[in-house]
Design an enzyme around this catalytic site. Structure first.
Site, PDB file in Angstrom:
ATOM      1  N   ASP A  67      -0.387  -0.392 -16.828  1.00  0.00           N
ATOM      2  CA  ASP A  67       0.970  -0.465 -16.287  1.00  0.00           C
ATOM      3  C   ASP A  67       1.743  -1.695 -16.778  1.00  0.00           C
ATOM      4  OD1 ASP A  67      -0.719  -2.161 -14.877  1.00  0.00           O
ATOM      5  OD2 ASP A  67      -0.590  -1.041 -13.019  1.00  0.00           O
ATOM      6  N   ASP A 136      -2.956  -1.058  -0.539  1.00  0.00           N
ATOM      7  CA  ASP A 136      -2.484   0.244  -0.044  1.00  0.00           C
ATOM      8  C   ASP A 136      -3.221   1.408  -0.723  1.00  0.00           C
ATOM      9  OD1 ASP A 136      -1.411   0.176  -2.580  1.00  0.00           O
ATOM     10  OD2 ASP A 136       0.668   0.511  -1.972  1.00  0.00           O
ATOM     11  N   HIS A 138      -3.502   1.796  -4.066  1.00  0.00           N
ATOM     12  CA  HIS A 138      -2.998   2.199  -5.386  1.00  0.00           C
ATOM     13  C   HIS A 138      -4.000   1.879  -6.490  1.00  0.00           C
ATOM     14  CE1 HIS A 138      -0.862  -1.945  -5.685  1.00  0.00           C
ATOM     15  NE2 HIS A 138      -1.844  -1.963  -6.559  1.00  0.00           N
ATOM     16  N   GLU A 143       1.320   4.614  -6.426  1.00  0.00           N
ATOM     17  CA  GLU A 143       1.437   4.230  -5.021  1.00  0.00           C
ATOM     18  C   GLU A 143       1.191   5.443  -4.118  1.00  0.00           C
ATOM     19  OE1 GLU A 143       1.542   1.242  -4.196  1.00  0.00           O
ATOM     20  OE2 GLU A 143       3.217   0.083  -4.975  1.00  0.00           O
TER      21      GLU A 143
HETATM   22  C1  F6R Z   1      -2.892  -3.846 -12.420  1.00  0.00           C
HETATM   23  C2  F6R Z   1      -3.114  -2.692 -11.594  1.00  0.00           C
HETATM   24  C3  F6R Z   1      -3.207  -2.779 -10.105  1.00  0.00           C
HETATM   25  C4  F6R Z   1      -4.204  -3.837  -9.631  1.00  0.00           C
HETATM   26  C5  F6R Z   1      -4.228  -3.904  -8.105  1.00  0.00           C
HETATM   27  C6  F6R Z   1      -5.155  -4.977  -7.607  1.00  0.00           C
HETATM   28  O1  F6R Z   1      -2.835  -3.469 -13.774  1.00  0.00           O
HETATM   29  O2  F6R Z   1      -3.205  -1.642 -12.124  1.00  0.00           O
HETATM   30  O3  F6R Z   1      -3.579  -1.521  -9.601  1.00  0.00           O
HETATM   31  O4  F6R Z   1      -5.477  -3.511 -10.118  1.00  0.00           O
HETATM   32  O5  F6R Z   1      -2.938  -4.152  -7.642  1.00  0.00           O
HETATM   33  O6  F6R Z   1      -4.639  -6.209  -7.980  1.00  0.00           O
HETATM   34  P1  F6R Z   1      -5.461  -7.561  -7.776  1.00  0.00           P
HETATM   35  O7  F6R Z   1      -6.605  -7.495  -8.733  1.00  0.00           O
HETATM   36  O8  F6R Z   1      -4.510  -8.662  -8.143  1.00  0.00           O
HETATM   37  O9  F6R Z   1      -5.902  -7.575  -6.359  1.00  0.00           O
END
Ligand code: F6R
Length: 236
Positions: A67, A136, A138, A143
């Site tokens: 992303d 959440d 994701h 989302e």
């Molecule tokens: C980032 C991504 C997100 C993160 C998720 C957890 O490329 O795809 O899904 O993996 O938000 O983020 P952290 O590791 O910062 O808790």
């Protein structure tokens, strides 16, 4: 599903790095699906160390990231392209032209999304997809929603995601409100998936995602349907 609970962040990172390097050793020209965020930083550090020692060679690897924030170009230090360059790509011998992150500044985002999916298809799909999980539920920036989105798409970030990611920005207002994310099809078609999570705050959502009903309200729950999923979780 292979669920591994480890003692701490360091162990989680080391085991994740082991699985990624095993993939690269078995198939030197593999396609790695990569994630940003704080969770994979330790694994990336370990891979840099092993690559510098000559234990793992990324010279034929292709990477595709999950992303990117809309509106940030790769020179912006909050962009995911910048993050990947700084936290992994600069430290290993992957060819810059073999690293792909969706563009958040494309004139035509819809076309960018289509091209990104086509590109992944042309590469023969993803061999190993690394994932983190949001509070959440994701994965990528898929989302919670009424249905699973198949393709790479533009997404409005949820308030909880903006809140969680504001720790990387000076002000919460600076967090982009939209992102481009790989959809569930490319993720689920990956031959192997490695989900890593750490911290008590991820425990509840991880349990729901892995052991509760499969529902688009918890996007990561779709991973239960994958036949080669490894999850490494550290409470710390
Ligand atoms: C980032 C991504 C997100 C993160 C998720 C957890 O490329 O795809 O899904 O993996 O938000 O983020 P952290 O590791 O910062 O808790």
């Amino acid at each position: 599903m292979n669920f591994v609970k480890v003692k701490n962040y360091q162990q989680m990172s080391r085991q994740a790095a082991n699985i990624i390097s095993a993939q690269v050793i078995v198939k030197p020209n593999c396609v790695l699906g990569l994630a940003t965020g704080s969770t994979p930083v330790g694994a990336y550090k370990q891979l840099i160390e092993w690559c510098k020692k000559g234990d793992v060679d990324f010279s034929s690897v292709v990477s595709v990231n999950l992303d990117e924030y809309v509106g940030l170009d790769g020179s912006n230090d909050q962009s995911y392209r910048y993050f990947m360059n700084e936290n992994l790509f600069k430290g290993i011998n992957i060819l810059p032209e073999n690293t792909f992150v969706p563009s958040g500044i494309a004139q035509n985002i819809e076309e960018e999304c289509k091209n990104y999916d086509q590109h992944i298809k042309d590469l023969g799909g993803i061999d190993l997809q690394l994932l983190g999980i949001g509070v959440d539920g994701h994965i990528g920036f898929n989302e919670p929603a009424d249905c699973f989105e198949k393709n790479t798409h533009l997404v409005k970030l949820h308030e909880s995601t903006i809140e969680a990611n504001s720790r990387f920005f000076e002000n919460k207002e600076d967090v982009p409100k939209e992102a481009v994310t790989m959809g569930m099809m490319s993720i689920m078609q990956a031959k192997k998936i490695l989900l890593i999570a750490n911290g008590k705050n991820k425990e509840e959502i991880l349990n729901k995602a892995l052991f509760g009903p499969v529902t688009p309200q918890i996007p990561a729950s779709i991973l239960q349907l994958h036949n080669d999923l490894t999850v490494i979780y550290s409470e710390e």
